[in-house]
Design a protein around this motif. Structure first.
Motif, short mmCIF file in Angstrom:
data_model
loop_
_atom_site.label_atom_id
_atom_site.label_comp_id
_atom_site.label_asym_id
_atom_site.label_seq_id
_atom_site.Cartn_x
_atom_site.Cartn_y
_atom_site.Cartn_z
N THR A 178 -14.26 -95.55 -110.20
CA THR A 178 -13.20 -95.65 -109.21
C THR A 178 -11.86 -95.42 -109.90
OG1 THR A 178 -12.85 -98.04 -109.47
CG2 THR A 178 -14.50 -97.33 -107.86
N GLU A 179 -10.96 -94.79 -109.19
CA GLU A 179 -9.58 -94.63 -109.65
C GLU A 179 -8.68 -94.85 -108.45
OE1 GLU A 179 -6.66 -91.56 -112.12
OE2 GLU A 179 -8.69 -90.95 -111.56
N ALA A 180 -7.80 -95.84 -108.53
CA ALA A 180 -7.01 -96.23 -107.38
C ALA A 180 -5.54 -96.39 -107.75
CB ALA A 180 -7.54 -97.54 -106.78
N THR A 181 -4.68 -96.12 -106.77
CA THR A 181 -3.25 -96.32 -106.92
C THR A 181 -2.75 -97.15 -105.75
OG1 THR A 181 -3.00 -94.17 -108.02
CG2 THR A 181 -1.00 -95.20 -107.19
N PHE A 182 -1.99 -98.19 -106.08
CA PHE A 182 -1.45 -99.10 -105.07
C PHE A 182 0.02 -98.73 -104.88
CE2 PHE A 182 -5.01 -100.93 -107.21
CZ PHE A 182 -5.75 -101.53 -106.21
N LEU A 183 0.34 -98.20 -103.71
CA LEU A 183 1.63 -97.58 -103.48
C LEU A 183 2.61 -98.46 -102.71
CD1 LEU A 183 0.16 -94.13 -102.46
CD2 LEU A 183 1.36 -94.60 -104.59
N GLY A 184 2.10 -99.47 -102.01
CA GLY A 184 3.00 -100.30 -101.22
C GLY A 184 2.35 -101.62 -100.86
N LYS A 205 -17.67 -86.97 -105.13
CA LYS A 205 -16.31 -87.51 -105.08
C LYS A 205 -15.91 -87.78 -103.63
CE LYS A 205 -14.25 -85.54 -109.27
NZ LYS A 205 -13.15 -84.69 -109.80
N ILE A 206 -15.58 -89.04 -103.36
CA ILE A 206 -15.13 -89.45 -102.04
C ILE A 206 -13.71 -89.99 -102.17
CG2 ILE A 206 -15.58 -90.92 -100.05
CD1 ILE A 206 -17.79 -88.91 -100.52
N TYR A 207 -12.82 -89.48 -101.31
CA TYR A 207 -11.41 -89.87 -101.38
C TYR A 207 -11.06 -90.83 -100.24
CZ TYR A 207 -11.15 -85.76 -104.41
OH TYR A 207 -11.36 -84.85 -105.41
N PHE A 208 -10.03 -91.64 -100.49
CA PHE A 208 -9.55 -92.59 -99.50
C PHE A 208 -8.02 -92.63 -99.50
CE2 PHE A 208 -13.60 -94.04 -101.16
CZ PHE A 208 -14.34 -94.28 -100.01
N ALA A 209 -7.46 -92.81 -98.33
CA ALA A 209 -6.03 -93.05 -98.20
C ALA A 209 -5.83 -94.05 -97.07
CB ALA A 209 -5.27 -91.76 -97.90
N ILE A 210 -5.04 -95.08 -97.33
CA ILE A 210 -4.79 -96.12 -96.34
C ILE A 210 -3.31 -96.12 -95.98
CG2 ILE A 210 -4.87 -98.60 -95.88
CD1 ILE A 210 -7.24 -98.83 -97.71
N TYR A 211 -3.04 -96.11 -94.68
CA TYR A 211 -1.67 -96.02 -94.18
C TYR A 211 -1.31 -97.27 -93.38
CZ TYR A 211 -1.11 -91.07 -95.37
OH TYR A 211 -0.98 -89.88 -96.04
N LEU A 212 -0.09 -97.74 -93.60
CA LEU A 212 0.54 -98.76 -92.77
C LEU A 212 1.60 -98.02 -91.97
CD1 LEU A 212 1.19 -101.63 -91.81
CD2 LEU A 212 2.62 -101.91 -93.85
N LYS A 213 1.36 -97.86 -90.67
CA LYS A 213 2.21 -97.01 -89.82
C LYS A 213 2.16 -95.60 -90.41
CE LYS A 213 4.95 -100.95 -88.31
NZ LYS A 213 6.28 -101.58 -88.24
N ASP A 214 3.28 -95.06 -90.85
CA ASP A 214 3.28 -93.70 -91.40
C ASP A 214 3.38 -93.68 -92.92
OD1 ASP A 214 3.18 -92.57 -88.84
OD2 ASP A 214 5.36 -92.67 -88.61
N VAL A 215 3.23 -94.83 -93.55
CA VAL A 215 3.42 -94.94 -95.00
C VAL A 215 2.08 -95.12 -95.69
CG1 VAL A 215 4.53 -96.23 -96.87
CG2 VAL A 215 5.70 -95.95 -94.66
N ARG A 216 1.78 -94.26 -96.66
CA ARG A 216 0.55 -94.37 -97.44
C ARG A 216 0.75 -95.47 -98.48
NH1 ARG A 216 -0.30 -91.00 -101.73
NH2 ARG A 216 1.33 -89.71 -100.81
N ILE A 217 -0.04 -96.55 -98.38
CA ILE A 217 0.14 -97.69 -99.28
C ILE A 217 -0.98 -97.81 -100.31
CG2 ILE A 217 1.50 -98.98 -97.60
CD1 ILE A 217 -1.02 -100.65 -97.03
#
Length: 237
Positions: A178-184, A205-217
């Motif tokens: 796993t490789e993860a980045t915490f953006l917010g 390889k499976i990718y993930f992106a999590i958004y709070l409203k319009d911001v990728r966190i």
């Protein structure tokens, strides 16, 4: 870690996780399966890197008897002023003392910043609402919960037939890296949108992106084994 606690108390600084990378040995899922007994292992904890504004910690879980490793992980933390919630720098004494403790025998696992993972139009999308029980001591959703959100989204996507090859519950396929980045940050009772998609060339390889409203966190890349595990593992990680 007493120096860290002193820094937090005396300088109003807290450490926030910004990135993490984990590599699991194939033996990891077998050793820590529900079919096995409670296992003991050896943990080494070292400083992998340090700058005036960040510190890297490396952990290796290995077999007590033969030294074989099961899991290697590295996290990168940044100092944040607790009052302003903005990045700051370490106190000079803390930085100078930590520099002396860096493990120079091993290369850091996190050697670059993870590229931005922007969900394509074909992404699988689901949602999740955060809970008060998801909070950590920094008063935001714990980093571990983002892995849970991602794993749940992957299970939902695989069961729907979205992924190539993984056409049953993907939890049966061991995660190898796993490789993860915490953006917010995110608080309780927030509605998050979780996107997942598969690499066009590398099906593992499976990718993930999590958004709070319009911001990728949050964003991450998980590498799965393409073969099902015969062990009933305790979790997908």
């Amino acid at each position: 870690m007493s120096a860290t606690r002193d820094m937090e108390r005396d300088n109003d600084i807290h450490l926030f996780l910004v990135s993490e990378k984990c590599v699991m040995s194939p033996k990891f899922h077998t050793k820590f399966s529900l079919a096995g007994k409670l296992q003991r292992y050896h943990v080494t904890y070292t400083f992998s890197s340090v700058t005036p504004g960040s510190v890297g910690n490396r952990r290796v879980f290995s077999d007590i008897e033969n030294g074989d490793w099961y899991l290697k992980s590295e996290i990168k933390l940044v100092p944040v002023n607790w009052k302003t919630r903005r990045p700051t720098k370490f106190p000079k004494t803390f930085y100078e003392n930590t520099c002396k403790l860096i493990d120079n025998e091993h290369m850091p696992m996190i050697t670059r910043r993870q590229e931005a993972l922007i969900p394509p139009d074909i992404s699988f999308k689901t949602s999740v609402q955060t809970r008060y029980s998801d909070m950590d001591f920094n008063l935001h959703v714990s980093y571990a919960e983002y892995y849970r959100f991602s794993c749940d989204a992957a299970a939902e996507a695989s069961l729907s037939g979205y992924y190539r090859h993984f056409n049953s519950d993907i939890v049966n396929y061991p995660i190898l890296q796993t490789e993860a980045t915490f953006l917010g940050e995110c608080g309780p009772e927030e509605l998050l949108l979780v996107y997942t998609w598969q690499d066009e060339k590398d099906l593992e390889k499976i990718y993930f992106a999590i958004y709070l409203k319009d911001v990728r966190i949050f964003q991450a890349c998980f590498i799965y084994d393409n073969k099902k595990s015969h062990d009933h593992v305790m979790s997908s990680l």
